[in-house]
Scaffold this motif. Structure first.
Motif, short mmCIF file in Angstrom:
data_model
loop_
_atom_site.label_atom_id
_atom_site.label_comp_id
_atom_site.label_asym_id
_atom_site.label_seq_id
_atom_site.Cartn_x
_atom_site.Cartn_y
_atom_site.Cartn_z
N ASN A 1 -17.51 13.12 -29.64
CA ASN A 1 -17.34 13.46 -31.04
C ASN A 1 -16.98 12.24 -31.88
O ASN A 1 -16.59 11.21 -31.36
N ALA A 2 -17.11 12.40 -33.17
CA ALA A 2 -16.70 11.39 -34.14
C ALA A 2 -16.59 12.08 -35.49
O ALA A 2 -17.18 13.14 -35.69
N PHE A 3 -15.82 11.50 -36.40
CA PHE A 3 -15.74 12.08 -37.74
C PHE A 3 -15.37 11.00 -38.74
O PHE A 3 -14.87 9.93 -38.38
N ALA A 4 -15.67 11.29 -39.99
CA ALA A 4 -15.30 10.40 -41.10
C ALA A 4 -14.61 11.25 -42.15
O ALA A 4 -14.96 12.41 -42.37
N THR A 5 -13.60 10.68 -42.79
CA THR A 5 -12.89 11.42 -43.83
C THR A 5 -12.24 10.42 -44.78
O THR A 5 -12.33 9.21 -44.58
N GLY A 6 -11.59 10.94 -45.80
CA GLY A 6 -10.91 10.09 -46.77
C GLY A 6 -11.16 10.55 -48.19
O GLY A 6 -12.21 11.12 -48.49
N PRO A 7 -10.21 10.31 -49.09
CA PRO A 7 -10.34 10.78 -50.48
C PRO A 7 -11.37 10.02 -51.30
O PRO A 7 -11.93 10.56 -52.24
N THR A 8 -11.61 8.75 -50.97
CA THR A 8 -12.59 7.94 -51.69
C THR A 8 -13.29 7.00 -50.72
O THR A 8 -12.87 6.85 -49.57
N LYS A 9 -14.35 6.36 -51.21
CA LYS A 9 -15.04 5.36 -50.39
C LYS A 9 -14.13 4.18 -50.07
O LYS A 9 -14.31 3.52 -49.05
N LYS A 10 -13.16 3.91 -50.94
CA LYS A 10 -12.25 2.79 -50.72
C LYS A 10 -11.12 3.14 -49.76
O LYS A 10 -10.46 2.24 -49.24
N ARG A 11 -10.89 4.43 -49.54
CA ARG A 11 -9.80 4.87 -48.66
C ARG A 11 -10.35 5.88 -47.64
O ARG A 11 -9.99 7.04 -47.64
N SER A 12 -11.24 5.38 -46.81
CA SER A 12 -11.92 6.25 -45.84
C SER A 12 -11.52 5.88 -44.41
O SER A 12 -10.91 4.84 -44.16
N LEU A 13 -11.89 6.75 -43.50
CA LEU A 13 -11.58 6.58 -42.09
C LEU A 13 -12.76 7.02 -41.25
O LEU A 13 -13.36 8.07 -41.51
N VAL A 14 -13.12 6.21 -40.27
CA VAL A 14 -14.11 6.59 -39.26
C VAL A 14 -13.41 6.57 -37.91
O VAL A 14 -12.83 5.54 -37.53
N ALA A 15 -13.42 7.70 -37.22
CA ALA A 15 -12.76 7.79 -35.92
C ALA A 15 -13.73 8.31 -34.88
O ALA A 15 -14.52 9.23 -35.15
N VAL A 16 -13.68 7.73 -33.71
CA VAL A 16 -14.53 8.16 -32.60
C VAL A 16 -13.65 8.58 -31.44
O VAL A 16 -12.52 8.09 -31.28
N SER A 17 -14.14 9.49 -30.63
CA SER A 17 -13.38 9.96 -29.48
C SER A 17 -13.60 9.05 -28.28
O SER A 17 -14.63 8.36 -28.18
N ALA A 18 -12.64 9.06 -27.38
CA ALA A 18 -12.79 8.30 -26.13
C ALA A 18 -13.97 8.85 -25.34
O ALA A 18 -14.69 8.10 -24.68
N GLY A 19 -14.19 10.17 -25.44
CA GLY A 19 -15.32 10.78 -24.74
C GLY A 19 -16.65 10.25 -25.22
O GLY A 19 -17.58 10.05 -24.43
N LEU A 20 -16.78 10.02 -26.53
CA LEU A 20 -18.02 9.47 -27.07
C LEU A 20 -18.30 8.08 -26.49
O LEU A 20 -19.42 7.77 -26.07
#
Length: 301
Positions: A120-139
């Motif tokens: 899995n993986a996901f991206a989130t954050g209130p704006t393009k300047k304050r975003s997060l991309v996270a990936v799982s160890a399983g990925l």
């Protein structure tokens, strides 16, 4: 996108419930006249203004908290490129930053890993300047380098497309209708009973219809999510190349099928991001389209 949608919706509901509980306490425990109903009838304008304020306040507070909530709920380890990182961690950061620059982002997203066997993986954050991309160890463990890059490109495309902000506006509109309609129904229902039962009937009707209408509203959010997934696949193909994006989707499909053959239920507990959110093809409650449809559309580009 599915995981961030769940976190966004949970936060949104929590914020809205808090606002409504505080409002109910104020109207019940104080002499202030904050009623939406008069002897002459229902004050639709007052209910409308209240619904807009509550609806969009809940949505935008949820958006503002989205990155923080994601970190806490998923226990994300943030990878700081200025600190000592393993070769794998540094490669993930490099991929995110390279693809972000290719997408035209001027501020690099935070990059993180969360320890989970899910692919899995996901991206989130209130704006393009304050975003997060996270990936799982399983990925990282299950996918090859090209597939991982395709997945990351898909998530970066979500940020570049501004999907969270658009979804927030949509959620604000839905919240407004939920609050407005449920209060109209509750006001009408409470007028049909004796005075001593009005508060109980009003409150119970509010809770029931807030829940029912919120579920119906989630169908609209899910439909939007499915639509945006195709766009994120296309954006991922533009960033990493169509072959890598298609390879990522095919790899995810193989993983799902292999897990299904092994009767591995651990995958079902995850809110699937790049994967299919529902085992049922075409489910209205799915945040993602059928993976075969995604591959087919990508191949037709």
């Amino acid at each position: 996108m599915g995981k961030r949608i769940l976190m966004f919706l949970v936060t949104n509901v929590a914020v809205m419930v808090t606002i409504l509980v505080v409002w109910t306490a104020i109207t019940t425990l104080t002499p202030l006249d904050l009623s939406f109903s008069t002897e002459q009838g229902i004050n639709f304008l007052a209910i409308g203004i209240f619904s807009i304020l509550v609806g969009f306040t809940g949505a935008f507070i949820s958006l503002a908290m989205s990155r923080w909530v994601a970190k806490k709920m998923m226990k994300v380890k943030i990878l700081n490129p200025d600190e000592s990182l393993s070769a794998i961690e540094r490669d993930i950061v490099e991929k995110v930053h390279r693809l972000s620059r290719a997408a035209g982002l001027t501020h690099m997203p935070e990059v993180g890993i969360y320890h989970s066997p899910e692919v899995n993986a996901f991206a989130t954050g209130p704006t393009k300047k304050r975003s997060l991309v996270a990936v799982s160890a399983g990925l990282i463990n299950e996918m090859d380098n090209d597939a991982v890059e395709g997945v990351i490109a898909h998530e970066v495309a979500h940020i570049a497309n501004g999907d969270m902000v658009t979804m927030t506006l949509l959620q604000g509109v839905i919240n407004t209708f939920v609050v407005f309609i449920s209060r109209i129904i509750a006001t009408v229902a409470s007028r049909a009973v004796p005075d001593q039962y009005r508060f109980i009937v009003h409150f119970a009707t509010l809770i029931i219809f807030d829940i029912l209408l919120s579920i119906l509203g989630s169908l609209v959010v899910n439909a939007y999510s499915r639509h945006r997934e195709f766009h994120a696949d296309r954006g991922g193909a533009d960033l990493a190349g169509r072959d890598k994006m298609a390879h990522a989707l095919r790899s995810l499909k193989v993983h799902i099928e292999r897990a299904s053959m092994k009767n591995d239920r651990s995958d079902d507990s995850a809110v699937q991001t790049m994967k299919i959110s529902s085992k049922k093809r075409g489910s209205l409650f799915s945040t993602h389209p059928d993976i075969d449809d995604r591959i087919s559309r990508l191949e037709q580009m």
